[in-house]
Design an enzyme around this catalytic site. Structure first.
Site, mmCIF file in Angstrom:
data_model
loop_
_atom_site.group_PDB
_atom_site.id
_atom_site.type_symbol
_atom_site.label_atom_id
_atom_site.label_comp_id
_atom_site.label_asym_id
_atom_site.label_seq_id
_atom_site.Cartn_x
_atom_site.Cartn_y
_atom_site.Cartn_z
ATOM 1 N N LYS A 178 129.772 99.212 -72.228
ATOM 2 C CA LYS A 178 128.587 98.394 -71.981
ATOM 3 C C LYS A 178 128.194 98.406 -70.511
ATOM 4 O O LYS A 178 127.018 98.357 -70.177
ATOM 5 C CB LYS A 178 128.847 96.955 -72.433
ATOM 6 C CG LYS A 178 128.675 96.777 -73.923
ATOM 7 C CD LYS A 178 128.862 95.329 -74.316
ATOM 8 C CE LYS A 178 130.344 95.000 -74.392
ATOM 9 N NZ LYS A 178 130.599 93.674 -74.961
ATOM 10 N N GLU A 231 131.871 90.108 -76.798
ATOM 11 C CA GLU A 231 131.526 89.367 -75.590
ATOM 12 C C GLU A 231 130.025 89.564 -75.381
ATOM 13 O O GLU A 231 129.553 90.704 -75.351
ATOM 14 C CB GLU A 231 132.309 89.925 -74.392
ATOM 15 C CG GLU A 231 132.101 89.089 -73.161
ATOM 16 C CD GLU A 231 132.777 89.662 -71.912
ATOM 17 O OE1 GLU A 231 132.373 89.280 -70.815
ATOM 18 O OE2 GLU A 231 133.696 90.496 -72.052
ATOM 19 N N ARG A 288 139.757 103.158 -80.603
ATOM 20 C CA ARG A 288 138.322 102.937 -80.491
ATOM 21 C C ARG A 288 137.556 104.227 -80.770
ATOM 22 O O ARG A 288 138.095 105.319 -80.660
ATOM 23 C CB ARG A 288 137.963 102.365 -79.122
ATOM 24 C CG ARG A 288 138.308 103.259 -77.941
ATOM 25 C CD ARG A 288 137.744 102.701 -76.628
ATOM 26 N NE ARG A 288 137.962 101.282 -76.480
ATOM 27 C CZ ARG A 288 136.989 100.402 -76.194
ATOM 28 N NH1 ARG A 288 135.751 100.806 -76.033
ATOM 29 N NH2 ARG A 288 137.253 99.137 -76.050
HETATM 30 P P1 ATP Z 1 132.951 98.015 -73.986
HETATM 31 O O1 ATP Z 1 134.288 98.448 -73.471
HETATM 32 O O2 ATP Z 1 132.158 99.097 -74.599
HETATM 33 O O3 ATP Z 1 132.168 97.253 -73.013
HETATM 34 P P2 ATP Z 1 134.206 95.823 -75.238
HETATM 35 O O4 ATP Z 1 135.435 96.165 -75.980
HETATM 36 O O5 ATP Z 1 134.359 95.202 -73.919
HETATM 37 O O6 ATP Z 1 133.270 97.081 -75.213
HETATM 38 P P3 ATP Z 1 133.578 93.547 -76.786
HETATM 39 O O7 ATP Z 1 132.309 92.807 -76.874
HETATM 40 O O8 ATP Z 1 134.721 92.886 -76.148
HETATM 41 O O9 ATP Z 1 133.270 94.919 -76.098
HETATM 42 O O10 ATP Z 1 134.000 94.100 -78.214
HETATM 43 C C1 ATP Z 1 133.897 93.410 -79.423
HETATM 44 C C2 ATP Z 1 134.763 94.089 -80.438
HETATM 45 O O11 ATP Z 1 134.337 95.430 -80.629
HETATM 46 C C3 ATP Z 1 136.199 94.146 -79.985
HETATM 47 O O12 ATP Z 1 137.018 93.736 -81.060
HETATM 48 C C4 ATP Z 1 136.423 95.574 -79.613
HETATM 49 O O13 ATP Z 1 137.730 95.949 -79.852
HETATM 50 C C5 ATP Z 1 135.431 96.308 -80.509
HETATM 51 N N1 ATP Z 1 135.005 97.561 -79.906
HETATM 52 C C6 ATP Z 1 134.409 97.733 -78.713
HETATM 53 N N2 ATP Z 1 134.204 99.042 -78.444
HETATM 54 C C7 ATP Z 1 134.676 99.724 -79.516
HETATM 55 C C8 ATP Z 1 134.770 101.109 -79.852
HETATM 56 N N3 ATP Z 1 134.320 102.073 -79.042
HETATM 57 N N4 ATP Z 1 135.325 101.432 -81.032
HETATM 58 C C9 ATP Z 1 135.767 100.482 -81.869
HETATM 59 N N5 ATP Z 1 135.719 99.176 -81.617
HETATM 60 C C10 ATP Z 1 135.191 98.782 -80.449
HETATM 61 MG MG MG Z 2 135.521 93.350 -73.673
#
Ligand code: ATP
Ligand code: MG
Length: 565
Positions: free
Chosen positions: A272, A37, A262
């Site tokens: 984020k 995102e 994760r």
């Molecule tokens: P955050 O919770 O840190 O804001 P998010 O999951 O909302 O991260 P996205 O942009 O939606 O961020 O994530 C893009 C991809 O990265 C998704 O497929 C998500 O599962 C993966 N991802 C995000 N954080 C992690 C993590 N800590 N470890 C592994 N994969 C991750």
């Molecule tokens: Mg997300």
């Protein structure tokens, strides 16, 4: 403790994919995607997902798409999109011509919503967001039907069209899936599919004033792109039944969703939202501050893409959440730079040393090895002269027991140079601070050994005062003082654990003259001090700014050694 680098450890995801290839489930295809995102910069957790998705695709000779999940126009910015693209490229991955946006599918998603309305499987709800939350129930209490749940197909279709046409205010109505308000899975209690939002979208402009929710858009986007293995983090396990429901009701192609744990790192926050807080409130200089766990932060710190990929391979994938020791990441960059980074000498806190018996105006060119790990990297010449700088902390007037460096009357070796002996200490009359040392050198010890077999315990790095270059050096420590800054047991906000000493800037450092025209972004090991990166943004012609990537002390190797004994 972990598998050797050369053989990537197998994991449950590879096992599933290999089984699917064997049974021809997707005609042997393997298509993955990385779906960020665009509401922030990528962090090291995303690197794990990128390495996994792009890595698996490469391994199975197929491809991985980059898709921006841009369904939330109020939080998304073009700056984030550009940074994400450059971070993925920097990590060494290529989406070729497969750059997609969920917003590319807005029309198709709208059609899917209409299809569900016409099947009697979606309805327009006039409850407020708060009422919807109330009606939803909890894990222990069933939900209640909305009074609008019984609307006719015609009325729903009419209202939804008018939602799209912009007739209603933000938040006044939503479109919901009609599933089951008493389901044990809260995600199945008539989740919202569309909301009204009068916001300009970075790609579709003002064309839309209704936007699909993540869960609705995500599974259909995966389906449109004919993803075979939709790899995501564990918290989406409970969403899988909803994705299946949407795709079944719409009679669409089904990817296989696979969840993994994760990445969490000690001494680090990863969300984020929290990282944005640090940026906005000025706790760091930006998303690419070398203290940040973002990919751009690691890059600016001097990490290599290889070290991050190697780290991601080593941590593997699991089904259970855990916290990885940040020392392993530091170990990975050390290991990489040890092989590749040329050595050089730099003095961070200079202390002047005058060698009284060394001829004035004499300069010798001493031979120094560029990298003992790699003979191909050759050697260089470093000038030695009467006035040198050594590290302030390498001298101690009243040395404690295990101090083997310079002290009054003591002899040490200068790296690649001579033995020197401290004969006299000059102090500032007012402050008592040591400002200069007078030493003698033994001309027979050139090269760092004595023909009479005399041994010295300490070897110091140094630079020649007249020949050295000025430099600024930034030293970094971990951004948080505690391993788990999110541990709220003590009721403290994560920011109260910020390390005030995480950045230390030293402005009067001296480096050896061979670094005169080095390239921005190059990496060196400064002997005894660690690995350093020429900051490509703050350095310029005639101004050298180094960021310390990592020190030489390897706490991970120590842990591994201990556990093997
Ligand atoms: P955050 O919770 O840190 O804001 P998010 O999951 O909302 O991260 P996205 O942009 O939606 O961020 O994530 C893009 C991809 O990265 C998704 O497929 C998500 O599962 C993966 N991802 C995000 N954080 C992690 C993590 N800590 N470890 C592994 N994969 C991750
Ligand atoms: Mg997300």
């Amino acid at each position: 403790m972990f598998a050797k680098e050369s053989t990537p450890p197998s994991n449950f995801i590879r096992t599933i994919i290999e089984e699917d290839i064997k049974t021809n489930k997707y005609n042997g295809r393997v298509v993955t995607r990385f779906p960020p995102e665009p509401n922030g910069y990528l962090h090291i957790g995303h690197a794990k997902s990128i390495c996994l998705n792009f890595g698996l695709a490469a391994e199975y000779g197929s491809h991985c798409n980059l898709r921006f999940d841009d369904t939330n126009p109020s939080k998304e910015e073009i700056e984030y999109i550009e940074s994400i693209k450059s971070d993925v490229r920097w990590l060494g991955f290529d989406w070729e011509d497969r750059l997609y946006y969920a917003s590319d599918y807005f029309e198709k998603l709208y059609e899917c919503a209409v299809q569900l309305i016409k099947k009697g499987k979606a309805y327009v709800d006039d409850l407020s967001a708060e009422e919807i939350r109330e009606y939803r129930g909890t894990l222990t209490q069933p939900g209640k039907d909305s009074p609008y749940r019984g609307r006719s197909v015609e009325e729903n279709f009419d209202l939804f069209q008018r939602m799209r046409a912009g007739e209603f205010k933000d938040g006044s109505r939503v479109l919901r899936a009609k599933i089951d308000m008493v389901s044990a899975n809260l995600n199945m209690r008539d989740p919202v599919m569309y909301r009204i939002l009068q916001a300009t979208h970075h790609r579709t402009g003002d064309k839309w004033c209704i936007y699909p929710m993540y869960d609705f858009a995500h599974c259909i986007s995966d389906s449109i792109e004919k993803i075979t293995h939709s790899i995501c983090t564990l918290e989406f396990e409970d969403h899988r039944p909803l994705y299946d429901w949407f795709l079944n009701e719409l009679n669409l192609y089904h990817p296989q969703q696979i969840e993994f744990a994760r990445l969490n790192l000690s001494y680090t926050v990863m969300s984020k939202r929290k990282l944005l807080e640090l940026v906005k409130e000025g706790h760091v200089s930006g998303w690419d501050d070398p203290r940040m766990p973002t990919i751009s932060g690691f890059r600016r710190r001097g990490y290599t893409p290889e070290s991050i990929r190697n780290f991601c391979e080593r941590i593997g994938v699991a089904k259970r959440d855990s916290i990885v020791d940040v020392a392993l990441l530091e170990h990975c960059i050390r290991e990489d730079l040890n092989k590749r980074a040329p050595r050089a000498m730099a003095v961070l806190r200079p202390l002047k040393v005058v060698i009284d018996n060394y001829p004035e105006n004499q300069v010798e060119e001493l031979e120094a090895i560029n990298n003992p790990e790699d003979p191909n990297m050759g050697s260089r010449k470093i000038p030695f002269s009467r006035v040198l700088y050594i590290e302030e902390e390498d001298f101690c007037e009243a040395p404690p027991k295990k101090f083997f460096r310079l002290a009054p009357g003591r002899e040490v070796r200068l790296r690649y140079g001579y033995y020197i002996k401290c004969e006299k200490v000059v102090k500032d009359e007012k402050t008592g601070q040591v400002v200069e040392l007078h030493c003698s050198y033994d001309p027979r010890t050139k090269g760092g050994w004595s023909p009479d077999g005399r041994k010295v315990k300490g070897t110091l790095h140094w630079v020649s005062a007249d020949h050295s270059l000025d430099a600024q050096v930034r030293l970094y420590e971990r951004l948080f003082v505690t391993a788990n800054p999110l541990d709220e047991k003590q009721g403290l906000d994560f920011k109260s654990y910020l390390n005030p000493n995480a950045l230390q800037t030293l402005t009067s450092c001296k480096v050896e003259p061979s670094l005169k025209n080095i390239a921005l972004g190059s990496r060196y090991q400064f002997e005894r001090l660690g690995y350093f990166y020429v900051d490509p943004i703050d350095s310029s012609e005639g101004k050298l700014v180094f960021n310390r990537t990592v020190t030489l002390r390897d706490s991970w190797a120590k842990i591994v050694r201990k556990s093997e004994n």
